[in-house]
Design a protein around this motif. Structure first.
Motif, mmCIF file in Angstrom:
data_model
loop_
_atom_site.group_PDB
_atom_site.id
_atom_site.type_symbol
_atom_site.label_atom_id
_atom_site.label_comp_id
_atom_site.label_asym_id
_atom_site.label_seq_id
_atom_site.Cartn_x
_atom_site.Cartn_y
_atom_site.Cartn_z
ATOM 1 N N ARG A 1 49.224 50.116 43.079
ATOM 2 C CA ARG A 1 50.345 50.017 42.088
ATOM 3 C C ARG A 1 50.802 48.641 42.022
ATOM 4 N NH1 ARG A 1 54.372 54.474 44.361
ATOM 5 N NH2 ARG A 1 53.339 54.011 46.358
ATOM 6 N N SER A 2 49.833 47.569 42.008
ATOM 7 C CA SER A 2 50.445 46.194 41.999
ATOM 8 C C SER A 2 49.907 45.849 40.790
ATOM 9 C CB SER A 2 49.938 45.434 43.126
ATOM 10 O OG SER A 2 49.992 43.924 43.319
ATOM 11 N N ASN A 3 50.455 44.481 40.217
ATOM 12 C CA ASN A 3 49.868 43.949 38.766
ATOM 13 C C ASN A 3 49.967 42.518 39.251
ATOM 14 O OD1 ASN A 3 49.717 43.137 36.552
ATOM 15 N ND2 ASN A 3 51.316 44.504 35.531
ATOM 16 N N LEU A 4 48.691 41.818 39.403
ATOM 17 C CA LEU A 4 48.700 40.468 39.242
ATOM 18 C C LEU A 4 48.402 39.817 38.149
ATOM 19 C CD1 LEU A 4 48.383 37.880 41.160
ATOM 20 C CD2 LEU A 4 45.983 38.573 41.707
ATOM 21 N N THR A 5 48.877 38.674 37.826
ATOM 22 C CA THR A 5 48.659 37.777 36.802
ATOM 23 C C THR A 5 48.370 36.487 37.447
ATOM 24 O OG1 THR A 5 49.909 39.011 35.223
ATOM 25 C CG2 THR A 5 49.298 36.717 34.854
ATOM 26 N N LEU A 6 47.130 35.954 37.546
ATOM 27 C CA LEU A 6 46.610 34.799 38.178
ATOM 28 C C LEU A 6 46.217 33.836 37.067
ATOM 29 C CD1 LEU A 6 45.757 33.680 40.647
ATOM 30 C CD2 LEU A 6 43.289 34.613 40.385
ATOM 31 N N SER A 7 46.740 32.727 37.100
ATOM 32 C CA SER A 7 46.521 31.596 36.100
ATOM 33 C C SER A 7 46.331 30.151 36.750
ATOM 34 C CB SER A 7 47.524 31.475 35.064
ATOM 35 O OG SER A 7 48.563 31.145 35.485
ATOM 36 N N ASP A 8 45.498 29.409 36.060
ATOM 37 C CA ASP A 8 45.432 27.978 36.503
ATOM 38 C C ASP A 8 44.897 27.548 37.807
ATOM 39 O OD1 ASP A 8 46.407 27.059 33.687
ATOM 40 O OD2 ASP A 8 48.077 28.259 34.512
ATOM 41 N N VAL A 9 43.967 28.296 38.281
ATOM 42 C CA VAL A 9 43.499 27.983 39.801
ATOM 43 C C VAL A 9 41.986 28.288 39.899
ATOM 44 C CG1 VAL A 9 45.588 28.874 40.658
ATOM 45 C CG2 VAL A 9 43.891 30.414 40.538
ATOM 46 N N LYS A 10 41.567 27.412 40.848
ATOM 47 C CA LYS A 10 40.055 27.931 41.104
ATOM 48 C C LYS A 10 40.032 28.711 42.479
ATOM 49 C CE LYS A 10 35.765 25.441 42.637
ATOM 50 N NZ LYS A 10 35.263 23.942 42.785
ATOM 51 N N ILE A 11 39.353 29.721 42.500
ATOM 52 C CA ILE A 11 39.156 30.535 43.849
ATOM 53 C C ILE A 11 37.608 30.395 44.198
ATOM 54 C CG2 ILE A 11 38.852 32.761 44.743
ATOM 55 C CD1 ILE A 11 41.363 33.355 43.050
ATOM 56 N N THR A 12 37.372 29.707 45.445
ATOM 57 C CA THR A 12 36.057 29.502 45.868
ATOM 58 C C THR A 12 36.033 30.279 47.606
ATOM 59 O OG1 THR A 12 34.255 27.975 46.296
ATOM 60 C CG2 THR A 12 36.362 27.291 46.542
ATOM 61 N N GLY A 13 34.930 30.328 48.095
ATOM 62 C CA GLY A 13 34.711 30.505 49.517
ATOM 63 C C GLY A 13 35.076 31.858 49.716
ATOM 64 N N GLY A 14 35.482 32.750 48.975
ATOM 65 C CA GLY A 14 35.970 34.212 49.323
ATOM 66 C C GLY A 14 34.568 34.892 49.701
ATOM 67 N N ASP A 15 34.598 35.579 50.774
ATOM 68 C CA ASP A 15 33.788 36.344 51.394
ATOM 69 C C ASP A 15 33.948 37.800 51.910
ATOM 70 O OD1 ASP A 15 31.088 37.242 52.404
ATOM 71 O OD2 ASP A 15 30.825 35.545 53.336
ATOM 72 N N ALA A 16 33.607 38.939 51.151
ATOM 73 C CA ALA A 16 34.132 39.998 51.644
ATOM 74 C C ALA A 16 33.186 40.832 52.516
ATOM 75 C CB ALA A 16 34.113 41.132 50.279
ATOM 76 N N THR A 17 32.021 40.292 52.836
ATOM 77 C CA THR A 17 30.937 40.589 53.800
ATOM 78 C C THR A 17 31.186 40.582 55.142
ATOM 79 O OG1 THR A 17 29.511 38.667 53.412
ATOM 80 C CG2 THR A 17 29.223 40.336 51.832
ATOM 81 N N VAL A 18 32.304 39.619 55.484
ATOM 82 C CA VAL A 18 32.356 39.495 56.787
ATOM 83 C C VAL A 18 33.001 40.564 57.543
ATOM 84 C CG1 VAL A 18 32.708 36.885 56.450
ATOM 85 C CG2 VAL A 18 34.697 38.489 56.510
ATOM 86 N N ALA A 19 33.314 41.626 56.672
ATOM 87 C CA ALA A 19 33.908 42.753 57.502
ATOM 88 C C ALA A 19 32.927 43.947 57.807
ATOM 89 C CB ALA A 19 34.982 43.492 56.613
ATOM 90 N N ASP A 20 31.576 43.649 57.270
ATOM 91 C CA ASP A 20 30.543 44.612 57.563
ATOM 92 C C ASP A 20 30.242 44.812 58.967
ATOM 93 O OD1 ASP A 20 30.314 44.691 54.778
ATOM 94 O OD2 ASP A 20 28.341 44.012 54.564
#
Length: 412
Positions: free
Chosen positions: A139-158
């Motif tokens: 039920r969230s609503n995110l507006t994301l602007s003017d950034v760089k996102i890097t280094g995210g890794d969802a696989t570390v939870a496997d």
């Protein structure tokens, strides 16, 4: 500041919040981040973004969004913010995807939140390979602007062979808008840049999705609806991911740039999908409700992909051109699209199938994100539709600059 929030504990450190006082309207609360670290908020319920040292970090600001009645605005400074607080204990990825503790791991959002940086080439959020970066709640609503996102890794939870880690940079279970953002070098099993779950929606404008990796949906995995405008999806790739017999082999290997499997329509306007690599089919784009391929252009499901003024070129499977793959859905051309093979069903007015796109390398051509500029003599130049073309390109440069808009995300 008391806001009447009831907390229901699920597991140690896992909680959901429920508004106990109704849905009364509230003024916007702004949190000015003034520190690049990852410290937690000293008192996440007092309405003030403040760590023990008296600074305001991104994580502390996200924690404080729970205490306001929203909407919240988080303003980020120039510089590199690096996440450094992994989950406190090992979790199966399904549980890790649903946990809502913003003090560790990814930044979990539960309300209407805007996160705004200085520019994609000035403000970086680095996931530091501890988790994905943002999780947008149901039920969230995110507006994301003017950034760089890097280094995210969802696989570390496997933790088991059957685990499927989703959303390398962003997991969307609600509503998401991304504007003037670069999602670069993130990783997941599904959706290296973004994974959007069924019956959700998201919009990407004036953005770069590049060099992300996944087992399917290298750049984007879309299980709902989406709109993509003036954006470049380039250099994303798929990797081999062994699963147990519980997971069908058809779940992997499709959609180097985008994999659309879902409960909604996808509209792509004035964008460039190029240089992406898949393992089985759809180096640039795959659209199909079923995981296993049935037959090309089989209109079994009511959802479709619409293309206008878009380049889908230079995408490969096993070193050969393979731009699009369709199973149980339809790619509908609204015209003035360009591809260098015949796989994208480009039969609309002004379409240019089988034409080499002639694009420059991904480079700084002005603006906050990198783009692939049409080279001199490119068939994309002045070949766009007179209607439906955005008034500016991905960089913010006015369109058209010739007799008509150029096809793709950037105007030469």
């Amino acid at each position: 500041m008391s806001v009447g929030v009831a907390t229901v504990a699920l597991l140690p450190g896992l909680a959901i919040t429920a508004d106990a006082a109704g849905a009364a309207a509230a003024e916007t609360v702004t949190h000015e981040v003034d520190a690049l670290g990852d410290a937690v908020d000293a008192d996440p319920r007092d309405g003030v973004c403040r760590t023990a040292s008296g600074t305001c970090t991104l994580r502390a600001a996200v924690q404080e969004t729970r205490a306001s009645r929203g909407p919240d605005v988080i303003v980020l400074p120039r510089g590199r913010i690096e996440l450094s607080r992994p989950l406190a204990w090992p979790l199966p990825s399904l549980v890790a995807d649903l946990e809502r503790d913003p003090s560790r791991g990814d930044l979990d959002l539960v309300g209407p939140v805007t996160v705004r940086g200085a520019a994609a080439d000035a403000t970086t959020i680095d996931g530091n390979a501890i988790d994905r970066v943002f999780s947008v709640g149901p039920r969230s609503n995110l507006t994301l602007s003017d950034v760089k996102i890097t280094g995210g890794d969802a696989t570390v939870a496997d933790r088991t062979p059957a685990d499927i880690a989703i959303g390398g940079a962003i997991l969307n279970l609600g509503r998401l808008t991304v504007e003037r953002v670069a999602l670069v070098r993130n990783k997941a099993d599904g959706g290296g840049g973004i994974f959007s779950t069924p019956f959700t929606t998201f919009t990407v404008r004036d953005s770069l999705i590049a060099f992300n990796t996944a087992a399917e949906g290298g750049g984007l995995r879309i299980d709902g609806g989406a709109t993509i405008v003036n954006s470049t999806i380039a250099g994303n790739r798929l990797f081999e991911r062994p699963f147990s017999q519980l997971i069908p082999d058809e779940i992997t290997g499709y959609g180097g740039g985008i994999d659309h499997r879902g409960s909604g329509n996808v509209t792509i306007v004035s964008s460039t999908i190029t240089g992406n690599t898949a393992l089985k089919a759809g180096g640039g784009y795959t659209s199909g409700q079923g995981y296993a391929p049935i037959a090309p252009l089989t209109n079994v499901w009511p959802y479709r992909t619409t293309l206008l003024n878009t380049i889908v070129a230079g995408n490969t499977v096993g070193g050969r051109l393979d731009n699009c793959h369709v199973s149980s859905m339809v790619i509908e051309s609204r015209g003035h699209n360009l591809a260098d093979d015949g796989s994208c069903f480009l039969t609309g007015p002004g379409d240019r199938p089988g034409r080499a796109a002639r694009l420059g390398a991904l480079a700084d051509n002005g603006g906050p994100t990198r783009t692939r500029m049409p080279l001199a003599g490119s068939p994309a130049i002045d070949a766009g539709a007179t209607g439906g073309c955005p008034g500016a390109d991905q960089r913010g440069v006015r369109r058209p600059r010739g007799t008509a808009c150029d096809i793709g995300a950037v105007e030469r």
